[in-house]
Design an enzyme around this catalytic site. Structure first.
Site: not given
Ligand code: 2IT
Length: 447
Positions: A124, A164
């Protein structure tokens, strides 16, 4: 393993990293029993290795805004675990981004990616950059500055970021353009969520929302119930809520609430096609205000400032916006209003006390890492298409996505079935996700 011992050690090493510690603890308590039945896991210290990322990059991102002022942000990439494949996970641009948030998201991503059964490791990244109110030119310059640092650490077989919160198709375009220039190669697998026509996959924008509703449909069917006529409350109005609203409406359910940071819009007649299309206009405006829906559709969307979607009476509640957005008080309000199913679409969208309240009330609860896995799964399908130089049609991608979601649902049932016949989807998802990663780590030796 002894969860309390591992948590005490992590708290001492990473003080104040609340979201990361919360995500780890939520997983450990559900896998403790099965883990302790496998002495080989303990011997190889699988869990002690899994809770720490392989590495974290932190970098300064300096760019110039439209007024000519120099701006500095912090960028990150957490490469968490690569037992199953190259690191894979989104980039989040949001002012609250910090190491703890990206570690929690990266940790969740390992299990989620494992559930897809595709060869995807977990990672991430992102930056503490706020896209709200920024011009297109500012977004482009920021994305380019971000990529000056990140480009060396990504690539199809190394690490493949995606979108995201705050990063959608437009940002991926700018990021990819900069990547291509710096790396001097058109390596499409280095980023997913690309636009269709230059390496993107059809259905990727819809995939997280579609996948979530496919999972919800199974939860509903499991109870001998049907989607038709169900009232659904969604939080957010971004890509994820948009995909969920589209699919839920297609299946005959009625989306009765959408929310934003400014409040909630109640939709007594449900969303219609025009409203669903308008969600994209709202997202692209970067105003971040759900009130725009009420201004555009007076009488059909009723705005209440400062309130959440959970105040609207519904059968199915789906947080689609941000972590910890549903509190215990919200859960109790939903339960009092007769909610029948809850599916987390945002990563860790519910606080632990909210999940406990639903479970105590015997309301089926689907956890984010299973419910929202359709997004990354379709990123995996995008990588497959890039590698094979092929383009699947929208129905082909949708069919594969639907099968992956059905398989994830089945795994959650297999590992989450309780003695009383109910299903603990949280436990099922964590165990199923963990076992695949743990077996790969064992097979790959102490490394
Ligand atoms: O939370 C997620 O799974 C994502 N933001 C998508 C990640 C991806 O690589 O498609």
């Amino acid at each position: 393993m002894q969860v309390s011992k591992i948590m005490a050690n992590l708290e001492a090493k990473h003080p104040g990293e609340k979201e990361y510690l919360q995500a780890v603890e939520e997983v450990l308590v559900t896998i403790e029993d099965i883990y302790n039945q496998h002495p080989e896991f303990e011997k190889a210290k699988i869990i002690e290795r899994l809770v720490e990322p392989d590495r974290i990059f932190t970098f300064r991102v300096t760019w110039v805004d439209d007024k000519g002022e120099v701006q500095n942000n912090l960028g990150y990439r957490v490469q968490y675990n690569s037992a199953l494949g190259a690191y894979k996970g989104g980039l989040r641009f949001h002012p609250a981004v910090n190491v703890s948030m990206l570690k929690f998201l990266g940790f969740e991503q390992i299990f989620k990616n494992s559930l897809t059964n595709l060869p995807l490791g977990g990672g991430k990244g992102g930056a503490d950059f706020d896209p709200t109110g920024k011009s297109d030119a500012e977004i482009m310059r920021f994305c380019q500055a971000f990529m000056y640092e990140l480009w060396r650490n990504i690539g199809a077989d190394q690490d493949s970021p995606a979108g995201d919160v705050g990063v959608g198709g437009r940002e991926i375009g700018y990021l990819y353009g900069a990547y291509k220039k710096l790396a001097r190669e058109h390596s499409t697998g280095a980023l997913t969520g690309k636009s269709y026509g230059w390496g993107g996959s059809l259905i990727r924008p819809e995939a997280t929302g579609f996948g979530a509703i496919y999972y919800v449909e199974r939860m509903v069917k499991q109870k001998g119930d049907k989607m038709e006529g169900k009232r659904i409350a969604l939080s957010g109005f971004g890509n994820v809520a948009w995909g969920a609203a589209t699919k839920a409406t297609e299946l005959g359910a009625k989306v009765v609430a959408l929310s934003g940071p400014d409040g909630v819009c109640e939709l007594p007649e449900g969303v219609n096609k025009e409203m669903i299309d308008y969600m994209l206009v709202m997202r692209d405006s970067r105003r971040n205000k759900v009130q725009d829906m009420a201004d555009k559709f007076p009488g059909k969307a009723i705005f209440t400032p400062g309130k959440k979607a959970w105040m609207v009476k519904c059968d199915i509640a789906c947080p689609c916006a941000f972590q910890n957005e549903m509190s215990e008080a919200d859960a109790k309000e939903l339960i009092a209003n007769g909610v029948k199913y809850v599916a987390e679409v945002s990563n860790m969208g519910c606080q632990p006390e909210a999940i406990a309240a639903f479970q105590a009330a015997k309301i089926p609860f689907g956890p984010g890492k299973a419910v929202n896995a359709g997004g990354v799964a379709t990123s995996g399908l995008e990588i497959c298409q890039n590698a094979g130089h092929i383009n699947w049609t929208a129905p082909e991608v949708d069919q594969k996505l639907h099968k992956i979601m059905n398989d994830i649902y089945d795994m959650c049932v297999e590992y989450g079935k309780q003695a009383d016949g109910t299903i603990n989807y949280v436990k099922g998802a964590n165990i199923a996700g963990f076992m695949r990663v743990a077996k790969a780590m064992l097979a790959q030796g102490i490394i």
